[in-house]
Write a protein that holds these residues in place. Structure first.
Motif, mmCIF file in Angstrom:
data_model
loop_
_atom_site.group_PDB
_atom_site.id
_atom_site.type_symbol
_atom_site.label_atom_id
_atom_site.label_comp_id
_atom_site.label_asym_id
_atom_site.label_seq_id
_atom_site.Cartn_x
_atom_site.Cartn_y
_atom_site.Cartn_z
ATOM 1 N N ARG A 141 -1.049 22.009 -8.991
ATOM 2 C CA ARG A 141 -0.145 22.274 -7.863
ATOM 3 C C ARG A 141 0.067 23.780 -7.679
ATOM 4 N N GLY A 142 0.276 24.503 -8.775
ATOM 5 C CA GLY A 142 0.478 25.948 -8.720
ATOM 6 C C GLY A 142 -0.739 26.683 -8.192
ATOM 7 N N ALA A 143 -1.924 26.224 -8.544
ATOM 8 C CA ALA A 143 -3.159 26.853 -8.055
ATOM 9 C C ALA A 143 -3.321 26.643 -6.558
ATOM 10 N N ILE A 144 -2.990 25.447 -6.085
ATOM 11 C CA ILE A 144 -3.065 25.179 -4.640
ATOM 12 C C ILE A 144 -2.042 26.049 -3.920
ATOM 13 N N GLU A 145 -0.827 26.115 -4.449
ATOM 14 C CA GLU A 145 0.226 26.934 -3.841
ATOM 15 C C GLU A 145 -0.168 28.416 -3.815
ATOM 16 N N ALA A 146 -0.884 28.871 -4.842
ATOM 17 C CA ALA A 146 -1.302 30.277 -4.925
ATOM 18 C C ALA A 146 -2.490 30.587 -4.019
ATOM 19 N N GLY A 147 -3.084 29.546 -3.421
ATOM 20 C CA GLY A 147 -4.205 29.760 -2.506
ATOM 21 C C GLY A 147 -5.521 30.086 -3.180
ATOM 22 N N VAL A 148 -5.700 29.659 -4.439
ATOM 23 C CA VAL A 148 -6.936 29.986 -5.154
ATOM 24 C C VAL A 148 -7.899 28.803 -5.280
ATOM 25 N N VAL A 149 -7.590 27.668 -4.644
ATOM 26 C CA VAL A 149 -8.415 26.465 -4.757
ATOM 27 C C VAL A 149 -9.260 26.279 -3.501
ATOM 28 N N ASP A 150 -10.565 26.057 -3.705
ATOM 29 C CA ASP A 150 -11.482 25.768 -2.600
ATOM 30 C C ASP A 150 -11.570 24.269 -2.326
ATOM 31 N N GLY A 164 6.551 9.338 -14.530
ATOM 32 C CA GLY A 164 5.699 10.294 -15.228
ATOM 33 C C GLY A 164 5.718 11.630 -14.515
ATOM 34 N N THR A 165 4.596 12.309 -14.522
ATOM 35 C CA THR A 165 4.468 13.622 -13.898
ATOM 36 C C THR A 165 3.864 13.463 -12.509
ATOM 37 N N LYS A 166 4.642 13.783 -11.489
ATOM 38 C CA LYS A 166 4.165 13.718 -10.098
ATOM 39 C C LYS A 166 3.215 14.883 -9.838
ATOM 40 N N LEU A 167 2.127 14.621 -9.152
ATOM 41 C CA LEU A 167 1.170 15.679 -8.852
ATOM 42 C C LEU A 167 1.689 16.633 -7.790
ATOM 43 N N PHE A 168 2.241 16.111 -6.716
ATOM 44 C CA PHE A 168 2.571 16.971 -5.588
ATOM 45 C C PHE A 168 4.062 17.158 -5.356
ATOM 46 N N GLU A 169 4.887 16.843 -6.343
ATOM 47 C CA GLU A 169 6.325 17.006 -6.168
ATOM 48 C C GLU A 169 6.667 18.471 -5.888
ATOM 49 N N GLY A 170 7.343 18.718 -4.774
ATOM 50 C CA GLY A 170 7.740 20.067 -4.401
ATOM 51 C C GLY A 170 6.649 20.901 -3.757
ATOM 52 N N ALA A 171 5.513 20.299 -3.450
ATOM 53 C CA ALA A 171 4.402 21.054 -2.851
ATOM 54 C C ALA A 171 4.697 21.402 -1.395
ATOM 55 N N THR A 172 4.135 22.512 -0.956
ATOM 56 C CA THR A 172 4.232 22.920 0.441
ATOM 57 C C THR A 172 3.401 21.965 1.294
ATOM 58 N N PRO A 173 3.947 21.438 2.392
ATOM 59 C CA PRO A 173 3.151 20.561 3.259
ATOM 60 C C PRO A 173 1.911 21.299 3.765
ATOM 61 N N ARG A 174 0.781 20.593 3.772
ATOM 62 C CA ARG A 174 -0.469 21.169 4.271
ATOM 63 C C ARG A 174 -1.444 20.047 4.591
#
Length: 195
Positions: A141-150, A164-174
């Motif tokens: 999630r942090g890598a996507i938010e940082a804009g470093v994922v292709d 458990g651990t949510k993958l996209f909890e708190g992620a910026t909509p995109r």
């Protein structure tokens, strides 16, 4: 230039671990079902796994995942990213504080200045091969938010973990662009372009 791929297994209800993950139970209660495709998969799963592993030049992971894979029940010669290959890719661990002891010290390098720095170091190690960010969920999630994922590769496991651990909890909509889908008996393998 190396492509950066976030690659992670996820349940139908959006969890990358079951409840109560940690050393000794890295995937939490019931979380082993997330990776059945990798350990008990059919021909499609084996192809997906082989293609990804063969294309990988470096791996990035977070500290919580490192603590699991470096634990006594973690990676060994038979289990781990690239296990069984002639040359296993180097692994960069994003952490604020490197551990005092590391069971497989020759495999891991610790990066203390963030995910973007770890990805950049991974690019320099990977040559023209992929840099794979394998988790955990906060690191992906942090890598996507940082804009470093292709690309984002999700291995959608047919299981409901209920917590458990949510993958996209708190992620910026995109919006993502779906570029590939493969279904097996154990997972649906989805690839998205991250713009």
């Amino acid at each position: 230039m190396a492509k950066v791929v976030a690659d992670i297994s996820v349940s139908l209800d959006g969890f990358v671990t079951g409840p109560e993950p940690g050393p000794g139970r890295g995937l939490g209660r019931g979380g082993e079902a997330l990776h059945l495709w990798a350990f008990e998969g059919d021909a499609i799963d084996k192809t997906v796994l082989a293609e990804s592993t063969d294309a990988t030049g470096a791996v990035v992971m977070g500290r919580a995942l490192f603590d699991v894979v470096d634990g006594p029940d973690g990676w060994n010669d038979e289990v781990g990213y690239g296990a069984g290959l002639a040359a296993q890719p180097p692994v960069l661990v994003v952490t604020r504080v490197p551990p005092a002891e590391v069971r497989q010290a020759d495999r891991f390098t610790f990066v203390v200045d963030g995910i973007a720095s770890a990805v950049e170091k991974g690019r320099s190690l990977a040559d023209d091969r992929d840099v794979v960010i394998m988790g955990g969920g906060a690191t992906v999630r942090g890598a996507i938010e940082a804009g470093v994922v292709d690309e984002l590769r999700l291995h959608l496991a047919p299981v409901l973990l209920g917590g458990g651990t949510k993958l996209f909890e708190g992620a910026t909509p995109r919006r993502l662009r779906q570029i590939h889908v493969r279904a097996s008996g154990h997972a649906t393998h989805l690839t998205y372009r991250v713009d």
